[in-house]
Design a protein around this motif. Structure first.
Motif, PDB file in Angstrom:
ATOM      1  N   PRO A  97       0.807  -1.227   0.000  1.00  0.00           N
ATOM      2  CA  PRO A  97       0.000   0.000   0.000  1.00  0.00           C
ATOM      3  C   PRO A  97       0.836   1.271   0.000  1.00  0.00           C
ATOM      4  N   GLY A  98       1.957   1.269   0.712  1.00  0.00           N
ATOM      5  CA  GLY A  98       2.778   2.469   0.781  1.00  0.00           C
ATOM      6  C   GLY A  98       3.514   2.773  -0.508  1.00  0.00           C
ATOM      7  N   SER A  99       3.593   1.763  -1.417  1.00  0.00           N
ATOM      8  CA  SER A  99       4.339   1.974  -2.652  1.00  0.00           C
ATOM      9  C   SER A  99       3.439   2.138  -3.861  1.00  0.00           C
ATOM     10  N   ARG A 100       2.154   2.235  -3.632  1.00  0.00           N
ATOM     11  CA  ARG A 100       1.222   2.361  -4.739  1.00  0.00           C
ATOM     12  C   ARG A 100       1.356   3.724  -5.406  1.00  0.00           C
ATOM     13  N   SER A 101       0.991   3.769  -6.658  1.00  0.00           N
ATOM     14  CA  SER A 101       1.065   5.032  -7.391  1.00  0.00           C
ATOM     15  C   SER A 101       0.118   6.056  -6.787  1.00  0.00           C
ATOM     16  N   ARG A 102       0.587   7.274  -6.677  1.00  0.00           N
ATOM     17  CA  ARG A 102      -0.282   8.345  -6.208  1.00  0.00           C
ATOM     18  C   ARG A 102      -1.320   8.641  -7.272  1.00  0.00           C
ATOM     19  N   ALA A 103      -2.431   9.213  -6.847  1.00  0.00           N
ATOM     20  CA  ALA A 103      -3.494   9.549  -7.795  1.00  0.00           C
ATOM     21  C   ALA A 103      -2.969  10.528  -8.840  1.00  0.00           C
ATOM     22  N   PRO A 104      -3.464  10.450 -10.066  1.00  0.00           N
ATOM     23  CA  PRO A 104      -3.001  11.370 -11.106  1.00  0.00           C
ATOM     24  C   PRO A 104      -3.282  12.817 -10.737  1.00  0.00           C
ATOM     25  N   ALA A 105      -2.307  13.669 -11.015  1.00  0.00           N
ATOM     26  CA  ALA A 105      -2.438  15.089 -10.707  1.00  0.00           C
ATOM     27  C   ALA A 105      -3.160  15.804 -11.833  1.00  0.00           C
ATOM     28  N   GLY A 106      -3.416  17.107 -11.629  1.00  0.00           N
ATOM     29  CA  GLY A 106      -4.179  17.873 -12.599  1.00  0.00           C
ATOM     30  C   GLY A 106      -3.575  17.874 -13.989  1.00  0.00           C
TER      31      GLY A 106
ATOM     32  N   GLN B 234      -1.622  15.656 -15.312  1.00  0.00           N
ATOM     33  CA  GLN B 234      -1.748  14.330 -15.902  1.00  0.00           C
ATOM     34  C   GLN B 234      -3.164  14.096 -16.421  1.00  0.00           C
ATOM     35  N   LEU B 235      -4.135  14.564 -15.666  1.00  0.00           N
ATOM     36  CA  LEU B 235      -5.525  14.418 -16.107  1.00  0.00           C
ATOM     37  C   LEU B 235      -5.784  15.244 -17.367  1.00  0.00           C
ATOM     38  N   ASP B 236      -5.228  16.448 -17.410  1.00  0.00           N
ATOM     39  CA  ASP B 236      -5.401  17.275 -18.611  1.00  0.00           C
ATOM     40  C   ASP B 236      -4.813  16.571 -19.831  1.00  0.00           C
ATOM     41  N   ALA B 237      -3.666  15.926 -19.646  1.00  0.00           N
ATOM     42  CA  ALA B 237      -3.057  15.187 -20.751  1.00  0.00           C
ATOM     43  C   ALA B 237      -3.934  14.014 -21.176  1.00  0.00           C
ATOM     44  N   LEU B 238      -4.599  13.421 -20.199  1.00  0.00           N
ATOM     45  CA  LEU B 238      -5.488  12.300 -20.503  1.00  0.00           C
ATOM     46  C   LEU B 238      -6.713  12.785 -21.258  1.00  0.00           C
ATOM     47  N   TRP B 239      -7.328  13.861 -20.783  1.00  0.00           N
ATOM     48  CA  TRP B 239      -8.546  14.366 -21.439  1.00  0.00           C
ATOM     49  C   TRP B 239      -8.261  14.844 -22.862  1.00  0.00           C
TER      50      TRP B 239
ATOM     51  N   ARG C 221      -0.389   3.768 -17.845  1.00  0.00           N
ATOM     52  CA  ARG C 221       0.969   3.363 -17.454  1.00  0.00           C
ATOM     53  C   ARG C 221       1.996   4.435 -17.827  1.00  0.00           C
ATOM     54  N   SER C 222       1.811   5.047 -18.992  1.00  0.00           N
ATOM     55  CA  SER C 222       2.774   6.056 -19.442  1.00  0.00           C
ATOM     56  C   SER C 222       2.695   7.330 -18.617  1.00  0.00           C
ATOM     57  N   LEU C 223       1.565   7.570 -17.936  1.00  0.00           N
ATOM     58  CA  LEU C 223       1.416   8.759 -17.109  1.00  0.00           C
ATOM     59  C   LEU C 223       1.935   8.549 -15.694  1.00  0.00           C
ATOM     60  N   ASP C 224       1.991   7.308 -15.272  1.00  0.00           N
ATOM     61  CA  ASP C 224       2.384   6.971 -13.909  1.00  0.00           C
ATOM     62  C   ASP C 224       3.902   6.865 -13.809  1.00  0.00           C
ATOM     63  N   PRO C 225       4.553   7.665 -12.970  1.00  0.00           N
ATOM     64  CA  PRO C 225       6.014   7.585 -12.836  1.00  0.00           C
ATOM     65  C   PRO C 225       6.503   6.183 -12.469  1.00  0.00           C
ATOM     66  N   ALA C 226       5.660   5.422 -11.730  1.00  0.00           N
ATOM     67  CA  ALA C 226       6.038   4.063 -11.343  1.00  0.00           C
ATOM     68  C   ALA C 226       5.740   3.048 -12.431  1.00  0.00           C
TER      69      ALA C 226
END
Length: 261
Positions: free
Chosen positions: A113-122, A124-129, A240-245
């Motif tokens: 749980p402590g190593s899970r990816s943090r929620a996408p930031a603003g 990153q979401l803009d890039a997704l949309w 996956r490409s948006l997540d640093p991990a």
């Protein structure tokens, strides 16, 4: 040792035994597998055929032989990759009425749980949309989840009849789900004139052996309601490409953080 019998005698006549490659083709040739599942299962079965020989009689395929292939091919794979191939083997074994082919394969635990990816930031979401290559269904679902902060299962359970497009809301069993401008633009395009049935539909019609309940079937298109598992898989792969991990995000992480609402 693995047997190499090529035929079986029944009532004095000889019938060829199905081979691993033949069974794999039949398994992958069903009409109830969507494109992503077909690709994933195909990767696993191709590796089994290459490692064990496509002409191996299906009856000679054992859990020990499968475990040896996994130890060679995916020993160093991430937990998600290992578990994906393991799931494919289990599905194939169940379909072929074989003993549990994954008996020698322990499911691997994912990141702590402590190593899970943090929620996408603003950003990153803009890039997704802004991605123009995303299917309309995914864009609509993801925007609706983000703008409404509703649960994934509640959103996937929505029917067209539940929607109030003018007021940007939909009735659920426990109240209302509401959305904002992005979803308001996308939803009418997704519905394309449909007036009943599930809002979010699968890519294909279900096979005769997997007919869903009437409430989960679109009466206009014949397609079934999009499953949670499929929706989660698509989002994780796309992000996956948006997540640093490089793990990809989960749909639950689309819910806005308290500070951003």
């Amino acid at each position: 040792m693995l047997g190499r019998a090529e035929a079986i005698a029944v009532f004095g006549r000889s019938f060829p035994l199905p081979t691993l490659s033949q069974a794999a083709r039949d398994f992958l040739g069903r009409d109830d597998l969507d494109a992503a599942t077909l690709r994933s299962y195909g990767q696993t079965l191709r590796r089994l055929c290459l490692a064990l020989g496509g002409q191996l009689p299906l009856a000679a395929l054992t859990a020990d032989a499968v475990a040896q292939v996994f130890a060679t091919a995916w020993a160093g794979a991430a937990a998600s990759t290992w578990n994906r191939h393991r799931s494919a083997v289990r599905s194939f074994g169940a379909w072929a009425s074989l003993d549990d082919l994954a008996a020698g394969l322990e499911r691997r635990a994912g990141p702590r749980p402590g190593s899970r990816s943090r929620a996408p930031a603003g950003a990153q979401l803009d890039a997704l949309w802004d991605r123009g290559d995303l299917p309309l269904r995914e864009r609509t679902l993801w925007c609706l989840l983000h703008e409404s902060a509703a649960g994934v299962k509640a959103v996937l359970a929505l029917d067209v009849e539940d929607l109030d497009l003018e007021d940007r809301r939909a009735r659920t069993g426990r109240g209302w789900v509401s959305w904002r401008s992005r979803t308001a633009v996308l939803l009418p395009r997704l519905l394309a004139g449909r007036t009943r049935g599930p809002v979010f539909l699968s890519d294909r019609r279900p096979g005769p052996a997997r007919t869903p309940a009437p409430a989960d079937l679109c009466p206009d298109t014949g397609r079934r309601r999009l499953s949670y598992e499929r929706a989660e898989y698509l989002f994780k792969e796309c992000t996956r490409s948006l997540d640093p991990a490089r793990n990809g995000y989960t749909l639950h992480q689309l819910k806005p953080r308290p500070a951003s609402r």
